[in-house]
Design a protein around this motif. Structure first.
Motif, PDB file in Angstrom:
ATOM      1  N   LEU A 105      10.408   1.745   0.283  1.00 26.88           N
ATOM      2  CA  LEU A 105       9.453   1.428  -0.878  1.00 26.88           C
ATOM      3  C   LEU A 105       8.243   0.817  -0.095  1.00 26.88           C
ATOM      4  N   THR A 106       8.236   0.038   0.754  1.00 29.97           N
ATOM      5  CA  THR A 106       7.137  -0.502   1.329  1.00 29.97           C
ATOM      6  C   THR A 106       6.360   0.536   2.024  1.00 29.97           C
ATOM      7  N   ILE A 107       6.760   1.560   2.712  1.00 33.03           N
ATOM      8  CA  ILE A 107       6.013   2.642   3.296  1.00 33.03           C
ATOM      9  C   ILE A 107       5.310   3.343   2.241  1.00 33.03           C
ATOM     10  N   VAL A 108       6.075   3.743   1.076  1.00 32.78           N
ATOM     11  CA  VAL A 108       5.544   4.500  -0.085  1.00 32.78           C
ATOM     12  C   VAL A 108       4.406   3.433  -0.570  1.00 32.78           C
ATOM     13  N   ASN A 109       4.601   2.401  -0.989  1.00 32.41           N
ATOM     14  CA  ASN A 109       3.434   1.465  -1.504  1.00 32.41           C
ATOM     15  C   ASN A 109       2.361   1.578  -0.831  1.00 32.41           C
ATOM     16  N   LYS A 110       2.518   1.389   0.482  1.00 27.08           N
ATOM     17  CA  LYS A 110       1.151   1.387   1.322  1.00 27.08           C
ATOM     18  C   LYS A 110       0.618   2.621   1.409  1.00 27.08           C
ATOM     19  N   LYS A 111       1.192   3.743   1.237  1.00 29.20           N
ATOM     20  CA  LYS A 111       0.632   5.077   1.118  1.00 29.20           C
ATOM     21  C   LYS A 111      -0.294   4.988  -0.178  1.00 29.20           C
ATOM     22  N   PHE A 112       0.443   4.589  -1.329  1.00 32.12           N
ATOM     23  CA  PHE A 112      -0.197   4.514  -2.676  1.00 32.12           C
ATOM     24  C   PHE A 112      -1.345   3.737  -2.762  1.00 32.12           C
ATOM     25  N   LYS A 113      -1.282   2.633  -2.196  1.00 29.50           N
ATOM     26  CA  LYS A 113      -2.493   1.687  -2.155  1.00 29.50           C
ATOM     27  C   LYS A 113      -3.633   2.248  -1.152  1.00 29.50           C
ATOM     28  N   THR A 114      -3.517   2.858  -0.320  1.00 23.59           N
ATOM     29  CA  THR A 114      -4.806   3.131   0.465  1.00 23.59           C
ATOM     30  C   THR A 114      -5.148   4.567   0.312  1.00 23.59           C
ATOM     31  N   ASN A 115      -4.418   5.679  -0.855  1.00 24.41           N
ATOM     32  CA  ASN A 115      -5.080   6.852  -0.808  1.00 24.41           C
ATOM     33  C   ASN A 115      -5.113   7.139  -2.422  1.00 24.41           C
ATOM     34  N   ASP A 116      -6.027   8.138  -2.729  1.00 25.87           N
ATOM     35  CA  ASP A 116      -6.127   8.466  -3.967  1.00 25.87           C
ATOM     36  C   ASP A 116      -5.476   9.499  -4.621  1.00 25.87           C
ATOM     37  N   LYS A 117      -4.765  10.533  -3.760  1.00 26.72           N
ATOM     38  CA  LYS A 117      -4.042  11.529  -4.104  1.00 26.72           C
ATOM     39  C   LYS A 117      -2.703  11.396  -3.598  1.00 26.72           C
ATOM     40  N   MET A 118      -1.510  11.787  -4.415  1.00 23.78           N
ATOM     41  CA  MET A 118      -0.364  11.545  -3.860  1.00 23.78           C
ATOM     42  C   MET A 118       0.000  12.766  -3.171  1.00 23.78           C
ATOM     43  N   MET A 120       3.492  15.328  -1.878  1.00 22.05           N
ATOM     44  CA  MET A 120       4.899  15.173  -2.323  1.00 22.05           C
ATOM     45  C   MET A 120       5.736  14.560  -1.499  1.00 22.05           C
ATOM     46  N   SER A 121       5.379  14.616  -0.087  1.00 23.82           N
ATOM     47  CA  SER A 121       6.397  13.729   0.881  1.00 23.82           C
ATOM     48  C   SER A 121       6.472  12.300   0.509  1.00 23.82           C
ATOM     49  N   ALA A 123       6.461  11.203  -2.561  1.00 22.37           N
ATOM     50  CA  ALA A 123       7.270  11.331  -3.846  1.00 22.37           C
ATOM     51  C   ALA A 123       8.769  11.292  -3.444  1.00 22.37           C
ATOM     52  N   VAL A 124       8.884  12.254  -2.396  1.00 22.26           N
ATOM     53  CA  VAL A 124      10.171  12.375  -1.788  1.00 22.26           C
ATOM     54  C   VAL A 124      10.914  11.025  -1.210  1.00 22.26           C
ATOM     55  N   LEU A 125       9.916  10.428  -0.460  1.00 24.81           N
ATOM     56  CA  LEU A 125      10.438   9.192   0.217  1.00 24.81           C
ATOM     57  C   LEU A 125      10.713   7.944  -1.123  1.00 24.81           C
ATOM     58  N   ALA A 126       9.949   8.074  -2.224  1.00 23.87           N
ATOM     59  CA  ALA A 126      10.226   7.173  -3.308  1.00 23.87           C
ATOM     60  C   ALA A 126      11.699   7.470  -4.031  1.00 23.87           C
ATOM     61  N   PHE A 127      11.825   8.811  -4.089  1.00 20.64           N
ATOM     62  CA  PHE A 127      13.265   9.182  -4.705  1.00 20.64           C
ATOM     63  C   PHE A 127      14.142   8.779  -3.792  1.00 20.64           C
ATOM     64  N   ILE A 128      13.989   9.011  -2.338  1.00 20.31           N
ATOM     65  CA  ILE A 128      15.217   8.643  -1.644  1.00 20.31           C
ATOM     66  C   ILE A 128      15.488   7.117  -1.589  1.00 20.31           C
ATOM     67  N   ALA A 129      14.306   6.315  -1.506  1.00 21.88           N
ATOM     68  CA  ALA A 129      14.775   4.849  -1.860  1.00 21.88           C
ATOM     69  C   ALA A 129      15.398   4.587  -3.202  1.00 21.88           C
ATOM     70  N   ILE A 130      14.836   5.339  -4.186  1.00 24.18           N
ATOM     71  CA  ILE A 130      15.628   5.096  -5.182  1.00 24.18           C
ATOM     72  C   ILE A 130      17.138   5.748  -5.314  1.00 24.18           C
ATOM     73  N   ALA A 131      17.402   6.784  -4.785  1.00 23.50           N
ATOM     74  CA  ALA A 131      18.688   7.123  -4.475  1.00 23.50           C
ATOM     75  C   ALA A 131      19.562   6.157  -3.700  1.00 23.50           C
ATOM     76  N   PHE A 132      18.984   5.707  -2.579  1.00 22.94           N
ATOM     77  CA  PHE A 132      19.602   4.565  -1.851  1.00 22.94           C
ATOM     78  C   PHE A 132      20.034   3.324  -2.917  1.00 22.94           C
ATOM     79  N   MET A 133      19.158   2.929  -3.660  1.00 26.89           N
ATOM     80  CA  MET A 133      19.274   1.645  -4.369  1.00 26.89           C
ATOM     81  C   MET A 133      20.208   2.197  -5.494  1.00 26.89           C
ATOM     82  N   LEU A 134      20.268   3.364  -6.236  1.00 26.44           N
ATOM     83  CA  LEU A 134      21.413   3.514  -7.150  1.00 26.44           C
ATOM     84  C   LEU A 134      22.558   3.799  -6.619  1.00 26.44           C
TER      85      LEU A 134
END
Length: 145
Positions: A105-118, A120-121, A123-134
């Motif tokens: 989530l820290t890696i994804v947050n950094k990517k979202f913070k410093t870029n304007d367009k998302m 897909m990789s 989003a995949v990292l974010a969903f992997i993080a959520i899968a680990f959490m769940l």
């Protein structure tokens, strides 16, 4: 500090993390399908608050685990930490998966913070993080059952 105080704080943050994760998933899906990949302020804020809550939860959990948990000390001293499935899940698998989720989530947050367009990789990292959490979430302990 008392173990029960730490445990109640850890459980309280778990409810907050579930709520923030739901909001985060909604923001991710809206960005992926509704805004043509343009990272919105809503996604940035939800990513930031989810990451902060994960880090706070991890800090509380690790302090509780290493300094206050009588079960962890007992399992470690008796050599049953990895032999007992419940102890292994509670004291090894749960913290490890949650730390991995916080790092992702820290890696994804950094990517979202410093870029304007998302991408897909991300989003995949974010969903992997959520899968680990769940996967590692202590559902029975929090909601009974």
């Amino acid at each position: 500090m008392n173990f029960n105080v730490m445990l109640n704080a850890h459980r309280g943050f778990a409810y907050l993390i579930l709520l923030l994760t739901i909001i985060y998933v909604i923001a991710l899906l809206f960005t992926m399908f509704g805004y043509s990949g343009k990272i919105t302020k809503f996604l940035r804020k939800s990513s930031l608050f989810t990451m902060i809550s994960f880090h706070t939860q991890a800090l509380i959990g690790l302090i509780m685990l290493f300094f206050f948990s009588p079960g962890f000390k007992e399992a470690r001293e008796t050599g049953t930490l990895m032999k007992d499935a419940v102890a292994r899940n509670t004291y090894v698998e749960h913290p490890t998966a949650m730390i991995i989720a916080a790092i992702l989530l820290t890696i994804v947050n950094k990517k979202f913070k410093t870029n304007d367009k998302m991408k897909m990789s991300w989003a995949v990292l974010a969903f992997i993080a959520i899968a680990f959490m769940l996967w590692a979430f202590q559902w029975k302990r929090l909601f009974g059952g």
